[in-house]
Design an enzyme around this catalytic site. Structure first.
Site, PDB file in Angstrom:
ATOM      1  N   PRO A 137       0.784  -1.239   0.000  1.00 34.16           N
ATOM      2  CA  PRO A 137       0.000   0.000   0.000  1.00 34.16           C
ATOM      3  C   PRO A 137       0.820   1.296   0.000  1.00 34.16           C
ATOM      4  CG  PRO A 137       0.032  -0.936   2.186  1.00 34.16           C
ATOM      5  CD  PRO A 137       0.739  -1.917   1.290  1.00 34.16           C
ATOM      6  N   CYS A 138       1.487   1.567  -1.102  1.00 30.54           N
ATOM      7  CA  CYS A 138       2.261   2.799  -1.223  1.00 30.54           C
ATOM      8  C   CYS A 138       1.361   4.028  -1.211  1.00 30.54           C
ATOM      9  CB  CYS A 138       3.131   2.767  -2.472  1.00 30.54           C
ATOM     10  SG  CYS A 138       2.248   2.411  -3.996  1.00 30.54           S
ATOM     11  N   HIS A 139       0.078   3.841  -1.473  1.00 31.76           N
ATOM     12  CA  HIS A 139      -0.856   4.968  -1.441  1.00 31.76           C
ATOM     13  C   HIS A 139      -1.054   5.509  -0.027  1.00 31.76           C
ATOM     14  CE1 HIS A 139      -3.272   1.309  -0.871  1.00 31.76           C
ATOM     15  NE2 HIS A 139      -4.080   2.069  -0.131  1.00 31.76           N
TER      16      HIS A 139
END
Length: 171
Positions: A137-139
């Site tokens: 989850p780089c977001h």
């Protein structure tokens, strides 16, 4: 064996890439150009981007179902096989991203601290080369000042905002 699987869901059109039964890449199609970066990254690690053959393997269908469930609000952890191609530093950053809970949104500086680095820009570069966005989850990484920042998949910042809102964040 290298396979790929493409499908559409409420998140958009997604292409998944597998080595045997392990997920090695995800491209959320859109204006951000994730697919080109992903293929270049895999090529640097000896994977021929032209060698993927389309096939809806059991692993591909399982990842597809996980993503559909995620888009519907599920917060189940991703437990399916995946394999990361990157430098040891990149992999440490991606592993730290995977350790984030759904309710955590942190800064690049905080992520750098968690991986034992003073280089938040190097961490940002590693985040930008994440081969499996959404699942890793780089977001959930934002700027120190709280501004949402860029996103390299789908339609960029708008996709990042959509994912964060899907997870219950007010961006």
């Amino acid at each position: 064996m290298l396979t790929s699987h493409r499908f559409s869901c409420s998140l958009g059109t997604i292409s998944l890439y597998f080595e045997d039964e392990a997920l090695i890449g995800l491209d959320l199609e859109g204006s951000a150009g994730c697919g080109e970066r992903l293929m270049a990254q895999l090529a640097r690690h000896g994977i021929d981007p032209t060698a993927f053959r389309p096939e809806a393997t059991p692993a591909a269908l399982a990842v597809e179902q996980w993503l559909i469930n995620y888009a519907a609000g599920s917060k189940d952890p991703f437990t399916l096989p995946r394999k990361l191609y990157g430098t040891p530093f990149q992999i440490s950053v991606w592993n730290a991203l995977e350790a984030l809970d759904y309710d955590e949104v942190i800064s690049y500086a905080e992520l750098a601290r968690r991986v034992g680095s003073n280089g938040y820009r190097a961490v940002g570069t590693a985040v930008g080369h994440n081969p499996i966005p959404i699942i890793i989850p780089c977001h959930r990484i934002v700027r120190q000042d709280g501004i949402i920042g860029r996103f390299g998949a789908g339609d960029g910042t708008e996709t990042k905002r959509k994912l964060l809102r899907l997870e219950g964040h007010s961006y």
